[in-house]
Design a protein around this motif. Structure first.
Motif, mmCIF file in Angstrom:
data_model
loop_
_atom_site.group_PDB
_atom_site.id
_atom_site.type_symbol
_atom_site.label_atom_id
_atom_site.label_comp_id
_atom_site.label_asym_id
_atom_site.label_seq_id
_atom_site.Cartn_x
_atom_site.Cartn_y
_atom_site.Cartn_z
ATOM 1 N N LYS A 77 2.944 11.211 3.111
ATOM 2 C CA LYS A 77 1.616 10.735 3.510
ATOM 3 C C LYS A 77 1.521 10.386 4.986
ATOM 4 O O LYS A 77 0.509 10.672 5.639
ATOM 5 C CB LYS A 77 1.246 9.514 2.665
ATOM 6 C CG LYS A 77 -0.186 9.043 2.839
ATOM 7 C CD LYS A 77 -0.530 8.018 1.782
ATOM 8 C CE LYS A 77 -2.014 7.717 1.791
ATOM 9 N NZ LYS A 77 -2.408 6.841 0.681
ATOM 10 N N LEU A 78 2.562 9.789 5.528
ATOM 11 C CA LEU A 78 2.526 9.338 6.916
ATOM 12 C C LEU A 78 3.143 10.354 7.868
ATOM 13 O O LEU A 78 2.539 10.723 8.878
ATOM 14 C CB LEU A 78 3.258 7.997 7.042
ATOM 15 C CG LEU A 78 3.223 7.319 8.414
ATOM 16 C CD1 LEU A 78 1.793 6.969 8.796
ATOM 17 C CD2 LEU A 78 4.082 6.068 8.397
ATOM 18 N N PRO A 123 1.516 14.612 6.703
ATOM 19 C CA PRO A 123 0.278 14.578 5.920
ATOM 20 C C PRO A 123 -0.272 15.950 5.581
ATOM 21 O O PRO A 123 -1.053 16.096 4.641
ATOM 22 C CB PRO A 123 -0.689 13.805 6.829
ATOM 23 C CG PRO A 123 -0.147 13.995 8.210
ATOM 24 C CD PRO A 123 1.341 14.035 8.051
ATOM 25 N N SER A 139 0.848 -1.186 0.000
ATOM 26 C CA SER A 139 0.000 0.000 0.000
ATOM 27 C C SER A 139 0.883 1.236 0.000
ATOM 28 O O SER A 139 2.098 1.155 0.248
ATOM 29 C CB SER A 139 -0.905 0.017 1.235
ATOM 30 O OG SER A 139 -0.138 0.273 2.403
ATOM 31 N N SER A 140 0.277 2.392 -0.231
ATOM 32 C CA SER A 140 1.044 3.635 -0.194
ATOM 33 C C SER A 140 1.495 3.956 1.228
ATOM 34 O O SER A 140 2.529 4.612 1.431
ATOM 35 C CB SER A 140 0.221 4.791 -0.776
ATOM 36 O OG SER A 140 -0.992 4.953 -0.069
ATOM 37 N N PHE A 141 0.739 3.498 2.239
ATOM 38 C CA PHE A 141 1.159 3.709 3.626
ATOM 39 C C PHE A 141 2.407 2.892 3.938
ATOM 40 O O PHE A 141 3.306 3.347 4.644
ATOM 41 C CB PHE A 141 0.031 3.341 4.594
ATOM 42 C CG PHE A 141 -0.980 4.432 4.781
ATOM 43 C CD1 PHE A 141 -0.729 5.505 5.627
ATOM 44 C CD2 PHE A 141 -2.177 4.403 4.087
ATOM 45 C CE1 PHE A 141 -1.652 6.521 5.787
ATOM 46 C CE2 PHE A 141 -3.111 5.417 4.240
ATOM 47 C CZ PHE A 141 -2.853 6.483 5.092
ATOM 48 N N ASP A 142 2.453 1.678 3.410
ATOM 49 C CA ASP A 142 3.629 0.824 3.548
ATOM 50 C C ASP A 142 4.843 1.529 2.947
ATOM 51 O O ASP A 142 5.922 1.582 3.547
ATOM 52 C CB ASP A 142 3.349 -0.490 2.813
ATOM 53 C CG ASP A 142 4.305 -1.603 3.185
ATOM 54 O OD1 ASP A 142 4.564 -1.768 4.388
ATOM 55 O OD2 ASP A 142 4.787 -2.300 2.276
#
Length: 329
Positions: free
Chosen positions: A212-213, A216, A182-185
């Motif tokens: 993103k993390l 944000p 995922s993009s969070f990963d």
């Protein structure tokens, strides 16, 4: 301005994938009508290494390839261009060297990448030679290498060894969504690497994912997207703008440099970023002139997309000088 430590045995070591590119021999032809292919060595770290070696830099490559004729071909190619191959190992557990199959079109170009059981991601942290990293002036890590274990841990290990030795860390975000859960990963692991990077390289999408993390609230593009990383301690951020706008470079001291964009007859839409980065790093090491470095990088990018291959199309310094001198918009 000197970005890199001097008197190291190797100028740049790149870590990540090196594979095979099969380009359709027929240009501007749909895949269904294609009858034959031309083969070259590819993979972003491999292409960057080839660009640096062509410009005369002492290079090394940290990767794993399959223990077969394709893996041997990759190794022989890098040996032929003068890259140190002592840290290219063969995977004996069934891993396969990456394969990319592409059409040769300037637009709507189909590209398929096969990375099932990729050998380069089987590089283990205990296989990283700390002394080898310490003998390099710069370590180039592809964010792609952080997408899967144990290659992820191997990349983070190299980064830690580089920090100890004062080897400059260049993180090419190189975000490919298909390689991540995922993009969070991606944001998590690339964020860990970016916190320790001296030079950070990416485009709009890549900085959006990177922020993103951890950040944000940061804007999705431009100076606001890179500011958190400059404040974190990154010395230089090379920002590849989309929409045919060229590249910008942001220094920690607040200086901003904007590079030119060279237009050329395009044979294929890929390979530009790798040529750009390799050339930019070469000239940063040569004279520390950031504006000049990204300008030469843009010229190299234009040359490569006007030629058939990626790694094998890397221009020499003389070719770059001639291209810029004779360029007419």
């Amino acid at each position: 301005m000197r970005f890199f430590p001097e008197n190291r045995k190797i100028d740049f070591v790149a870590q990540g994938r090196a594979g095979i590119d099969l380009y359709t021999a027929e240009k501007n032809t749909d895949f269904n009508e294609t009858l034959s292919f031309n083969k070259f060595v590819g993979g972003s770290p491999g292409n960057i290494t080839a660009m640096l070696a062509t410009l005369g830099r002492k290079t090394g490559l940290l990767t794993k390839v399959s223990d077969d004729l394709i893996g041997r071909y990759v190794i022989s190619y890098f040996e032929s261009i003068g890259t140190d191959i002592s840290q290219i190992t063969k995977d004996t557990t069934g891993g396969r060297t990456s394969l990319a199959i592409t059409e040769m079109k300037p637009d709507n170009c189909g590209v398929i990448i096969y990375r099932n059981n990729a050998a380069d991601q089987r590089l283990k942290p205990e296989e990283i030679n700390e002394d080898y990293i310490a003998n390099a002036a710069g370590l180039i890590v592809s964010g792609f290498a952080l997408s899967e274990s144990p290659g992820r841990e191997a990349a983070l290990t190299s980064i830690e060894y580089a920090r100890r030795a004062g080897t400059k860390i260049i993180l090419d975000i190189d975000y490919r969504p298909y390689s991540w859960l995922s993009s969070f990963d991606a944001a998590l692991y690339m964020g860990l690497a970016a916190e320790k990077a001296d030079i950070l390289v990416g485009n709009d999408e890549e900085f959006e994912v990177l922020n993103k993390l951890m950040y944000p609230g940061a804007a999705k593009n431009g100076q606001a997207a890179v500011t958190p990383w400059l404040e974190k301690g990154c010395e230089l951020i090379i920002y590849k703008q989309g929409g045919g706008k060229g590249a910008m470079a942001f220094e920690q001291n607040g200086k901003i440099h904007e590079g030119r964009l060279y237009h050329t007859e395009v044979q294929k839409p890929f390979g530009a970023g790798d040529a750009f980065l390799g050339t930019t790093l070469h000239f940063l090491m040569k004279n520390g002139d950031i504006a000049n470095a990204i300008d030469k990088g843009a010229a190299a990018a234009s040359i490569v997309i006007s030629r058939e291959a990626c790694s094998a199309s890397s221009p020499t310094e003389q070719e770059l000088e001639d291209f810029i001198k004779n360029y007419h918009h």
